[in-house]
Write a protein that holds these residues in place. Structure first.
Motif, short mmCIF file in Angstrom:
data_model
loop_
_atom_site.label_atom_id
_atom_site.label_comp_id
_atom_site.label_asym_id
_atom_site.label_seq_id
_atom_site.Cartn_x
_atom_site.Cartn_y
_atom_site.Cartn_z
N LEU A 1 -21.24 -1.88 -11.41
CA LEU A 1 -20.03 -1.07 -11.58
C LEU A 1 -18.88 -1.92 -12.07
O LEU A 1 -18.10 -1.49 -12.94
CB LEU A 1 -19.67 -0.40 -10.25
CG LEU A 1 -20.61 0.72 -9.79
CD1 LEU A 1 -20.27 1.15 -8.37
CD2 LEU A 1 -20.54 1.91 -10.73
N PHE A 2 -18.73 -3.13 -11.53
CA PHE A 2 -17.68 -4.04 -11.98
C PHE A 2 -17.77 -4.24 -13.49
O PHE A 2 -16.76 -4.21 -14.20
CB PHE A 2 -17.84 -5.38 -11.24
CG PHE A 2 -16.73 -6.36 -11.48
CD1 PHE A 2 -15.66 -6.47 -10.60
CD2 PHE A 2 -16.76 -7.22 -12.58
CE1 PHE A 2 -14.64 -7.39 -10.82
CE2 PHE A 2 -15.75 -8.14 -12.80
CZ PHE A 2 -14.69 -8.23 -11.91
N ALA A 3 -19.00 -4.44 -13.98
CA ALA A 3 -19.20 -4.63 -15.42
C ALA A 3 -18.93 -3.35 -16.19
O ALA A 3 -18.27 -3.37 -17.25
CB ALA A 3 -20.61 -5.12 -15.68
N SER A 4 -19.41 -2.22 -15.69
CA SER A 4 -19.22 -0.96 -16.41
C SER A 4 -17.76 -0.52 -16.41
O SER A 4 -17.32 0.17 -17.34
CB SER A 4 -20.10 0.14 -15.80
OG SER A 4 -19.65 0.51 -14.51
N PHE A 5 -17.00 -0.93 -15.39
CA PHE A 5 -15.58 -0.63 -15.35
C PHE A 5 -14.78 -1.51 -16.32
O PHE A 5 -13.60 -1.28 -16.52
CB PHE A 5 -15.02 -0.84 -13.94
CG PHE A 5 -15.53 0.13 -12.91
CD1 PHE A 5 -16.22 1.28 -13.26
CD2 PHE A 5 -15.32 -0.12 -11.55
CE1 PHE A 5 -16.69 2.16 -12.30
CE2 PHE A 5 -15.79 0.76 -10.58
CZ PHE A 5 -16.47 1.90 -10.95
N ARG A 6 -15.42 -2.53 -16.87
CA ARG A 6 -14.76 -3.47 -17.79
C ARG A 6 -13.56 -4.13 -17.11
O ARG A 6 -12.47 -4.24 -17.67
CB ARG A 6 -14.34 -2.78 -19.08
CG ARG A 6 -15.49 -2.16 -19.86
CD ARG A 6 -15.02 -1.57 -21.18
NE ARG A 6 -14.03 -0.54 -20.99
CZ ARG A 6 -14.30 0.73 -20.69
NH1 ARG A 6 -15.55 1.13 -20.55
NH2 ARG A 6 -13.34 1.60 -20.53
N THR B 1 -5.51 -0.83 -4.51
CA THR B 1 -6.44 0.04 -3.80
C THR B 1 -7.57 -0.72 -3.12
O THR B 1 -7.98 -1.79 -3.56
CB THR B 1 -7.04 1.07 -4.78
OG1 THR B 1 -7.83 2.01 -4.05
CG2 THR B 1 -7.92 0.40 -5.83
N ARG B 2 -8.05 -0.12 -2.02
CA ARG B 2 -9.29 -0.55 -1.39
C ARG B 2 -10.48 0.26 -1.93
O ARG B 2 -11.62 -0.11 -1.71
CB ARG B 2 -9.21 -0.34 0.13
CG ARG B 2 -8.26 -1.28 0.83
CD ARG B 2 -8.20 -0.99 2.33
NE ARG B 2 -7.35 -1.95 3.01
CZ ARG B 2 -6.03 -1.88 3.06
NH1 ARG B 2 -5.41 -0.88 2.46
NH2 ARG B 2 -5.32 -2.80 3.69
N ALA B 3 -10.17 1.38 -2.57
CA ALA B 3 -11.20 2.30 -3.05
C ALA B 3 -11.72 1.81 -4.39
O ALA B 3 -11.19 2.18 -5.46
CB ALA B 3 -10.63 3.71 -3.14
N PHE B 4 -12.76 1.01 -4.38
CA PHE B 4 -13.27 0.33 -5.57
C PHE B 4 -13.56 1.30 -6.71
O PHE B 4 -13.21 1.05 -7.87
CB PHE B 4 -14.52 -0.46 -5.19
CG PHE B 4 -15.16 -1.23 -6.31
CD1 PHE B 4 -14.42 -2.11 -7.07
CD2 PHE B 4 -16.50 -1.07 -6.60
CE1 PHE B 4 -14.99 -2.84 -8.10
CE2 PHE B 4 -17.10 -1.79 -7.63
CZ PHE B 4 -16.35 -2.67 -8.38
N LEU B 5 -14.19 2.42 -6.41
CA LEU B 5 -14.59 3.34 -7.47
C LEU B 5 -13.42 4.03 -8.14
O LEU B 5 -13.57 4.61 -9.22
CB LEU B 5 -15.57 4.39 -6.93
CG LEU B 5 -17.06 4.07 -7.17
CD1 LEU B 5 -17.46 2.82 -6.43
CD2 LEU B 5 -17.93 5.24 -6.78
#
Length: 470
Positions: free
Chosen positions: A156-161, A417-421
């Protein structure tokens, strides 16, 4: 009822202005995310294990969500929030998710509702509104996605760029997770710590004496003394810098700095350790340490950010039962001009000193922050934060600050944020709103099109990189 995302959401309704906004947004929509202030736990990325369930992901750590449900009479235990003493019944993840879905309508028009809808549609492909009828189906659909490789935290970190992700950390944290991520060749991201010393600077903070003792032990002195205390704080800041930190964050009730003599500071420090310091003395020492922190930032280069104006743990019974960060922190009136002046008298004209000033009281934007940032080389305006990181509030912020300070005296967007997504949803919102604001200025003949195209790119990358020395 279908859940979807309007491709032109947040753009102006006027067709011609909307066309300009769309083009400006599209030019930056795919650019990497710079997140210089946030609260994601770095161990999520280090351990890279699947998120457990939808309730843990969307509800457990997002006080934007839990506070609004609490206002509707829903207990935090019903949302899966455990009590401090582990007593009393806590809803299961599926039960908590059902409660959330049954009350989905409460989030209409809110910033959290906007982000949640973005996450559900864009990340999980959900096409139905959360409701009592769809709750179990959505729970199972999201749970199944979370078990796939595409939804592991690093993927997800990668897909979020995400190009840079800053965390917020206790001064005595060993930063082992940051060190491990930095040393891991399979993880190309940049995750950096932030020095957060509030409970080490304010004698009124719970555990202050214990924190000072921990500093003394780390510094190799058997008992705490004022000089050793300052040396230990400076040493821990160097530890953070060695692990990639670029900023020190100060969460104060009011942004007040004070200059006092060294003898007076030493006396207040001793009284505080002996438990004899009254509230006035504690406030004076904390104000002195805010000034001392600015001095340290000038010396070691850490950007100094100030996040004031929050009455934390307003509901005593909820705090006693569920602990801090459970949704009942409330904004208070904030003023900067007098309180921050001792710092600016010393360092405001030093271009190497970066002081980023945030506010939850938006009345200070045009009255104080824009004029301060429009004069002092050291001052940058913090982005709309917490209760103000919402569409209309962000546009009010732009209108309140730009005419005095322009576009280049800000911090860049802060997701906080704490909400990573929710990180990509928040940054996407900011880019859309900046496109909308710039499009209006273009249509009104106040900014030409080439300038607007440059500005929106700079707001995404140049501005936060400059403010946070990235």
């Amino acid at each position: 009822m279908m859940l979807d995302l309007d491709a032109d959401r947040l753009f102006p309704s006027d067709p011609e202005t909307r066309k300009i906004a769309r083009a400006l947004y599209e030019s930056v929509a795919g650019l990497p995310i710079v997140s210089p202030h946030g609260h994601v736990d770095p161990r999520i990325l280090l351990e890279n294990v699947p998120f457990t369930d939808p309730a843990q992901l969307f509800l457990r750590y997002d006080h934007y969500v839990t506070r609004l449900l609490h206002a509707a009479g829903i207990g935090l235990g019903e949302l899966g929030i455990p009590t401090r003493d582990a007593q009393g019944r806590t809803a299961s993840p599926r039960e908590a998710w059902r409660t959330f879905c049954e009350n989905w309508h409460l989030f209409a028009g809110t910033a959290s509702g906007y982000w949640l809808q973005h996450e559900l549609v864009d990340l999980f492909g959900i096409a139905e509104h959360p409701s009592a009828d769809t709750a179990d189906e959505l729970f199972d659909q999201i749970s199944a996605s979370l078990q796939t490789d595409e939804f592991l935290p690093r993927a997800l970190f990668a897909s979020f760029r995400i190009d840079v992700l800053a965390t917020t950390d206790d001064p005595m944290d060993d930063l082992a997770a940051h060190a491990a991520l930095a040393a891991d060749p399979s993880f190309p991201g940049r995750v950096i710590p932030t020095f957060r010393p509030d409970s080490y600077l304010n004698p009124a903070a719970p555990g202050w004496a214990d924190n000072v003792a921990a500093l003394a032990t780390w510094n190799g002195t058997p008992t705490a003394d004022y000089d050793g205390y300052l040396a230990a704080l400076a040493g821990r800041r160097r530890h953070f810098i060695d692990h990639g930190a670029v900023s020190a964050d100060h969460g104060v009730l009011q942004p007040v700095a004070a200059e006092i003599t060294r003898d007076r500071a030493e006396a207040l420090f001793s009284e505080a350790l002996e438990g004899r310091l009254d509230s006035e003395g504690a406030g004076l020492f904390a104000a002195h340490m805010l000034l001392e922190s600015a001095r340290m930032s000038v010396e070691d280069g850490l950007v100094m950010t100030v996040h004031p104006g929050i009455f934390r743990n307003h509901d005593t019974s909820t705090f006693e039962t569920f602990g801090p960060d459970s949704g009942h922190d409330i904004p208070v009136t904030t003023t900067y001009v007098d309180g921050i002046r001792p710092i600016l008298q010393r360092y405001g004209n030093d271009p190497s000193f970066h002081l980023v000033l945030f506010a939850v009281d938006e009345t200070v934007y045009s009255r104080e922050l824009a004029p301060l940032a429009g004069y002092y080389p050291a001052v940058y305006i913090g982005a709309p934060w917490w209760f103000l990181d919402a569409p209309d509030a962000v546009l009010r912020f732009r209108a309140a600050t730009t005419e005095t300070a322009g576009f280049y005296r800000g911090s860049g967007f802060i997701d906080d944020t704490r909400a990573f997504l929710s990180i990509p949803a928040r940054h996407d919102m900011s880019r859309r709103l900046d496109a909308s604001f710039l499009a209006r200025l273009v249509r009104e003949g106040r900014v030409d099109r080439p300038s607007a195209e440059r500005i929106i790119h700079d707001l995404v990358h140049l501005v936060p990189r400059k403010a946070f020395k990235l």
